[in-house]
Design a protein around this motif. Structure first.
Motif, mmCIF file in Angstrom:
data_model
loop_
_atom_site.group_PDB
_atom_site.id
_atom_site.type_symbol
_atom_site.label_atom_id
_atom_site.label_comp_id
_atom_site.label_asym_id
_atom_site.label_seq_id
_atom_site.Cartn_x
_atom_site.Cartn_y
_atom_site.Cartn_z
ATOM 1 N N ASN A 1 41.770 13.409 -3.837
ATOM 2 C CA ASN A 1 42.638 12.239 -3.926
ATOM 3 C C ASN A 1 41.815 10.977 -4.174
ATOM 4 O O ASN A 1 42.268 10.060 -4.867
ATOM 5 C CB ASN A 1 43.465 12.088 -2.649
ATOM 6 N N LEU A 2 40.611 10.949 -3.627
ATOM 7 C CA LEU A 2 39.740 9.809 -3.874
ATOM 8 C C LEU A 2 39.412 9.699 -5.364
ATOM 9 O O LEU A 2 39.422 8.600 -5.936
ATOM 10 C CB LEU A 2 38.449 9.940 -3.060
ATOM 11 N N GLY A 3 39.127 10.825 -6.000
ATOM 12 C CA GLY A 3 38.800 10.809 -7.417
ATOM 13 C C GLY A 3 39.914 10.229 -8.268
ATOM 14 O O GLY A 3 39.676 9.403 -9.165
ATOM 15 N N LEU A 4 41.158 10.648 -8.027
ATOM 16 C CA LEU A 4 42.280 10.132 -8.820
ATOM 17 C C LEU A 4 42.581 8.685 -8.463
ATOM 18 O O LEU A 4 43.043 7.910 -9.311
ATOM 19 C CB LEU A 4 43.504 11.019 -8.623
ATOM 20 N N THR A 5 42.324 8.308 -7.208
ATOM 21 C CA THR A 5 42.466 6.905 -6.831
ATOM 22 C C THR A 5 41.509 6.041 -7.631
ATOM 23 O O THR A 5 41.882 4.963 -8.131
ATOM 24 C CB THR A 5 42.202 6.743 -5.319
ATOM 25 N N LEU A 6 40.272 6.513 -7.794
ATOM 26 C CA LEU A 6 39.295 5.767 -8.577
ATOM 27 C C LEU A 6 39.693 5.699 -10.046
ATOM 28 O O LEU A 6 39.435 4.695 -10.722
ATOM 29 C CB LEU A 6 37.914 6.403 -8.430
ATOM 30 N N LEU A 7 40.356 6.728 -10.555
ATOM 31 C CA LEU A 7 40.854 6.666 -11.930
ATOM 32 C C LEU A 7 41.895 5.567 -12.080
ATOM 33 O O LEU A 7 41.955 4.890 -13.117
ATOM 34 C CB LEU A 7 41.436 8.012 -12.356
ATOM 35 N N GLY A 8 42.736 5.390 -11.050
ATOM 36 C CA GLY A 8 43.685 4.279 -11.078
ATOM 37 C C GLY A 8 42.969 2.945 -11.131
ATOM 38 O O GLY A 8 43.393 2.008 -11.842
ATOM 39 N N GLU A 9 41.863 2.833 -10.394
ATOM 40 C CA GLU A 9 41.075 1.605 -10.432
ATOM 41 C C GLU A 9 40.429 1.409 -11.804
ATOM 42 O O GLU A 9 40.295 0.279 -12.288
ATOM 43 C CB GLU A 9 40.014 1.628 -9.336
ATOM 44 N N ILE A 10 40.047 2.502 -12.451
ATOM 45 C CA ILE A 10 39.476 2.419 -13.798
ATOM 46 C C ILE A 10 40.529 1.918 -14.791
ATOM 47 O O ILE A 10 40.224 1.106 -15.685
ATOM 48 C CB ILE A 10 38.911 3.787 -14.222
ATOM 49 N N VAL A 11 41.776 2.378 -14.649
ATOM 50 C CA VAL A 11 42.856 1.880 -15.500
ATOM 51 C C VAL A 11 42.978 0.368 -15.363
ATOM 52 O O VAL A 11 43.092 -0.367 -16.357
ATOM 53 C CB VAL A 11 44.194 2.574 -15.155
#
Length: 522
Positions: free
Chosen positions: A229-239
């Protein structure tokens, strides 16, 4: 309905001869370009007639393909879902089946709010938790299509706040690709206990970032599948970082609004809680009860687990994917990009886990490729699964924990798989009205109950409850009067099933193997 690939071919031809093409609901409308000087010539008109003739021939042959009537299958699925809801003590369950661009069926069972006795509807929304990751993946890949990021870009080159310690000196880089495939080696969660009740303290983006420096990798990058979940959270931050737009706003403007997903939100709407937004309930306690789960919002974890939706909106989301895979035109993403996402990009060393870019990718029951994702948040379970080969999708939502929505998708699909095409049934006598045999019959004390239903020219018996209804269906052929015989797997006939009536002519029980099952009204 006209095949979209064939439609695109016609449109390409007509565009080449200065005709304006309007496509609506997979039909073509041809308008002459005022600037076209050849549009009324005999040669041109012959071409038009040839195209239209090909279209008519294609549509006629397409309409002659064997079709299936799923009405009886969906009726049986409704009986099964209603029964499972009761036997498993589920508050409510909603489901939908999509055939390419068509909603084949949807249903709602039980309650959205047990305290207020509010019935679930197909429009009822629930937390879809990790299905949120699909929307985040689409957002990332839209930026990829626009040339604003590369899949092998390093996370630490994009996010200034990324300070997580790499524990393994020989590890490769943590990239956007490895986040999408859950192969980055990152911890499963951010450094907060947000899955702990009763309050579920989901952190903000700022709080997540502030503790990244306190965390370290679990594995070297690109070594194992570790759901994160942390990984996909960071992808949201990348967006956010690359687009310059808040994550929620980007997803709404670029995905939800263009697809008209009006009941899908990157949040849990507090104002709808207990009404349109179902209340979530716990797993079953030892006392056999489910307790109300406290309201929550995922806050900074939203890109991984914060969305809400309903089964029909997820059906629209699936239809978009099936539509995009069958065209050459960009709609949010390039068709080639979505296909790329839904290929296998990661296989675990033990060969038991395969993943695409954001999507779970796996072999379906018929051997074809299925893609999708499940969701599990406090008080809610959900699943979206898409059969790419057959262009069919299933969505299920349950407002309770401790249950398996994929079981219901498998069950609905399994029941549907038993339906024969109309051509296979053309020569079968169907004069006898079998509806009078339909109903519930007691199977006590050995089992709970059985449901009998018409199935074309036959009867079908389903034992309840059932985790695998497709395996628990028994079919019977009508012999004469109230007598039927079981149809074996080899199509030979087995034992008899004889129904008995009361003095008024109503069915009251059946006899099988010399023993009786009484008709009941559960």
């Amino acid at each position: 309905m006209m095949n979209r690939s064939f439609l695109s071919l016609i449109c390409s031809f007509l565009k080449g001869v200065n005709q304006k093409i309007i496509k609506f609901n997979n039909q073509i409308i041809i308008k002459s370009d005022p600037g076209c000087i050849n549009c009324s010539t005999p040669i041109f008109m012959k071409r038009i007639y040839l195209v239209l003739l090909c279209t008519l021939v294609f549509n006629f042959s397409h309409s002659q393909k064997a079709k299936k009537d799923y009405a009886e299958a969906f009726k049986l699925a409704e009986v099964w879902l209603e029964a499972q809801k009761d036997f498993e003590n589920l508050p409510g369950i909603t489901a939908a089946v999509i055939d390419d661009q068509e909603l084949l069926w949807s249903g709602a069972f039980g309650l959205a709010n047990m305290e207020e006795n509010l019935k679930a509807q197909v429009s009822t929304i629930c937390s879809i938790c990790s299905i949120s990751k699909l929307f985040t993946a689409v957002a990332v890949m839209k930026l990829y299509d626009e040339g604003k990021l590369r899949l092998d870009d390093r996370v630490d080159d994009i996010l200034p706040a990324y300070k997580l310690r790499q524990k393994y000196s020989g590890s490769g880089p943590i990239t956007i690709r490895s986040l999408l495939t859950h192969s980055s080696g990152l911890p499963r969660e951010a450094a907060y206990p947000y899955w702990t009740g009763p309050d579920f303290p989901f952190p903000s983006k700022e709080e997540i970032d502030s503790k990244l420096g306190d965390q370290e990798t679990l594995y070297p990058a690109s070594t194992y599948f570790q759901y994160s979940n942390l990984g996909l959270t960071l992808l949201g931050e990348i967006v956010e970082e690359i687009s310059g737009v808040p994550y929620d706003e980007y997803v709404k403007k670029n995905i939800l609004e263009p697809l008209e997903l009006s009941d899908t939100r990157p949040e849990m709407p507090k104002e709808l809680y207990g009404e349109k937004l179902a209340i979530g309930y716990s797993s079953v306690t030892r006392a056999g009860e489910r307790e109300k789960v406290k309201f929550f919002n995922a806050n900074g974890i939203t890109p991984a687990a914060g969305f809400t939706s309903n089964v029909e909106d997820l059906g629209k989301f699936a239809s978009w994917q099936l539509r995009l895979r069958d065209t050459t035109e960009t709609e949010i993403l390039k068709p080639s990009t979505l296909k790329y996402m839904q290929n296998v990009h990661w296989t675990d060393p033990d060969w038991t886990r395969t993943w695409g870019l954001g999507f779970a990718v796996y072999k379906g029951p018929d051997g074809g490729t299925w893609v999708g994702h499940g969701g599990s948040c406090p008080g809610y379970r959900s699943a979206l699964q898409i059969d790419l080969k057959n262009k069919r999708a299933f969505s299920v939502m349950i407002n309770a924990s401790g249950t398996n929505p994929s079981k219901y998708i498998n069950g609905i699909n399994g029941i549907m798989s038993k339906v024969e095409s109309s051509k296979e049934n053309e020569s079968v006598e169907t004069e006898k009205d079998l509806s009078e045999y339909a109903g519930y019959f007691s199977a006590q004390p050995w089992w709970s109950e059985a449901y009998v239903s018409p199935w074309g020219s036959k009867l079908v018996l389903l034992s309840l409850p059932s985790d695998n209804p497709q395996e628990d269906l028994t079919f019977y052929k009508h012999i004469e009067g109230d007598t039927f015989r079981r149809i074996r797997d080899d199509q030979e006939l087995g034992e008899t099933l004889v129904f008995e009536r009361d003095e008024s002519g109503q069915i009251i029980r059946f006899k099988s193997h010399g023993n009786y099952s009484e008709k009941i009204n559960p």
